[in-house]
Design a protein around this motif. Sequence first.
Motif, PDB file in Angstrom:
ATOM      1  N   TYR A 273      29.697  34.389  42.043  1.00 58.04           N
ATOM      2  CA  TYR A 273      30.808  34.418  41.092  1.00 58.04           C
ATOM      3  C   TYR A 273      30.767  33.213  40.145  1.00 58.04           C
ATOM      4  O   TYR A 273      30.510  32.076  40.571  1.00 58.04           O
ATOM      5  CB  TYR A 273      32.146  34.417  41.836  1.00 58.04           C
ATOM      6  CG  TYR A 273      32.476  35.740  42.488  1.00 58.04           C
ATOM      7  CD1 TYR A 273      32.949  36.815  41.738  1.00 58.04           C
ATOM      8  CD2 TYR A 273      32.316  35.911  43.864  1.00 58.04           C
ATOM      9  CE1 TYR A 273      33.254  38.026  42.336  1.00 58.04           C
ATOM     10  CE2 TYR A 273      32.618  37.122  44.475  1.00 58.04           C
ATOM     11  CZ  TYR A 273      33.087  38.176  43.705  1.00 58.04           C
ATOM     12  OH  TYR A 273      33.384  39.376  44.297  1.00 58.04           O
TER      13      TYR A 273
ATOM     14  N   THR B 177      38.924  34.299  34.156  1.00 55.95           N
ATOM     15  CA  THR B 177      37.879  35.320  34.092  1.00 55.95           C
ATOM     16  C   THR B 177      36.875  35.037  35.206  1.00 55.95           C
ATOM     17  O   THR B 177      36.194  34.008  35.191  1.00 55.95           O
ATOM     18  CB  THR B 177      37.166  35.304  32.728  1.00 55.95           C
ATOM     19  OG1 THR B 177      38.124  35.527  31.689  1.00 55.95           O
ATOM     20  CG2 THR B 177      36.093  36.372  32.667  1.00 55.95           C
TER      21      THR B 177
ATOM     22  N   ASN C 241      27.432  37.150  38.624  1.00 59.38           N
ATOM     23  CA  ASN C 241      26.226  36.925  37.836  1.00 59.38           C
ATOM     24  C   ASN C 241      25.049  37.690  38.443  1.00 59.38           C
ATOM     25  O   ASN C 241      25.213  38.481  39.384  1.00 59.38           O
ATOM     26  CB  ASN C 241      25.927  35.429  37.715  1.00 59.38           C
ATOM     27  CG  ASN C 241      25.754  34.748  39.068  1.00 59.38           C
ATOM     28  OD1 ASN C 241      25.341  35.374  40.048  1.00 59.38           O
ATOM     29  ND2 ASN C 241      26.075  33.465  39.134  1.00 59.38           N
TER      30      ASN C 241
ATOM     31  N   ARG D 176      34.867  35.400  46.221  1.00 60.25           N
ATOM     32  CA  ARG D 176      35.742  35.253  45.054  1.00 60.25           C
ATOM     33  C   ARG D 176      36.752  34.134  45.306  1.00 60.25           C
ATOM     34  O   ARG D 176      37.397  34.095  46.359  1.00 60.25           O
ATOM     35  CB  ARG D 176      36.466  36.579  44.786  1.00 60.25           C
ATOM     36  CG  ARG D 176      37.282  36.594  43.497  1.00 60.25           C
ATOM     37  CD  ARG D 176      37.988  37.941  43.365  1.00 60.25           C
ATOM     38  NE  ARG D 176      38.770  38.005  42.141  1.00 60.25           N
ATOM     39  CZ  ARG D 176      38.327  38.486  40.991  1.00 60.25           C
ATOM     40  NH1 ARG D 176      37.086  38.956  40.912  1.00 60.25           N
ATOM     41  NH2 ARG D 176      39.093  38.501  39.915  1.00 60.25           N
TER      42      ARG D 176
ATOM     43  N   SER E 111      33.609  36.637  37.248  1.00 56.42           N
ATOM     44  CA  SER E 111      32.601  37.695  37.122  1.00 56.42           C
ATOM     45  C   SER E 111      31.407  37.402  38.019  1.00 56.42           C
ATOM     46  O   SER E 111      31.119  36.249  38.357  1.00 56.42           O
ATOM     47  CB  SER E 111      32.140  37.814  35.664  1.00 56.42           C
ATOM     48  OG  SER E 111      31.604  36.578  35.204  1.00 56.42           O
TER      49      SER E 111
END
Length: 331
Positions: free
Chosen positions: A197, A188, A192, A166, A190
């Motif tokens: 990320y 944002t 996948n 991250r 996230s």
Amino acid sequence: MRLSPGLLLLLLSGLQADIQEKEVRAMVGSDVKLSCVYPGIHSFDLNELYVYWQVSESNTVVTYYLPENSSTGLEDSHYKNRAHLSLDSMKRGDFSLHLYNVTPQDEQKFNCLVFRKSSELGRILEAVVMLYVAANYSMPIVSTPRGPSADQELTFTCVSTDGYPRPSVYWINKTDNSQLDKALHNDTISLNQRGLYDVVSVLRIPWASSVNIGCCIENVLLHQNLTGSSRTDTFTGPEVAVTDNPALPHKERRVAVFSTLAVLLVTAVAVGWLCRTRFLRRSYTGAKVVWPEEEPTVSRPFVFPSPEEVGLCLQNEEEGRAWLLAEGLPI
């Protein structure tokens, strides 16, 4: 997959062992070696050894070696066909794990356990290896606002994908390299389908005539900092305000300027042609006859006409004499 009670008892038996703790970093998709080596130079009989690699927290079996393959099917499906022990290396005291095609889920703490029969199944070697996994983020792409007015805020969007772990996200003012307040952007982050990320960061700032900013995606594990830039400029002349579209690259901006000049030039030529056409229509007086130029003649002395020659033109000789006298010409 968890160990059976018998195997778990085997792994926990023995109180004497030297513990090695190491850290290893690997890129997603690469192969990595997790070290577990018996100190010194030794030769081992594989029929006397039990070797296990497992995940520390869950006791999930990664791979193992048992004399004469007395047990099979203990490894977890996530590591099947990806974890390997070298028999030749183990004879020399190297029990390292070879892990292929590393994934983000492999970021774990692994235990290496080695037991020997001759020492009443005592544990002769234990190693702990922490595997850190990383993946490069794509270069951040920053989209810029299109033709905002002075009463609107500026909105910039930064996108970067397929990274691990991250990231840290921040925006900077490239004019003075100061970091913008985190309250100005919404991030944002996230996972996948590949377990990597994706990042989308939206920055909103008050309108300004000139803005030069950068979006930074920092991968701490790789000591990597990727920056995508965006710049907006507005020029106002004395009478006409011209706003440069920051969404266009410099080359496209030059093309737009040249296109505008070309249109103006074509318009000027068209107007000039139209005026010339109207002028010609008004001043046209019909077709003109162009006589060919006479060839130059050799100059000869002038010979006065006789009264007879003049009389031929004036009907008789008497009238010819009278005409010559009236003109003051010699007879």
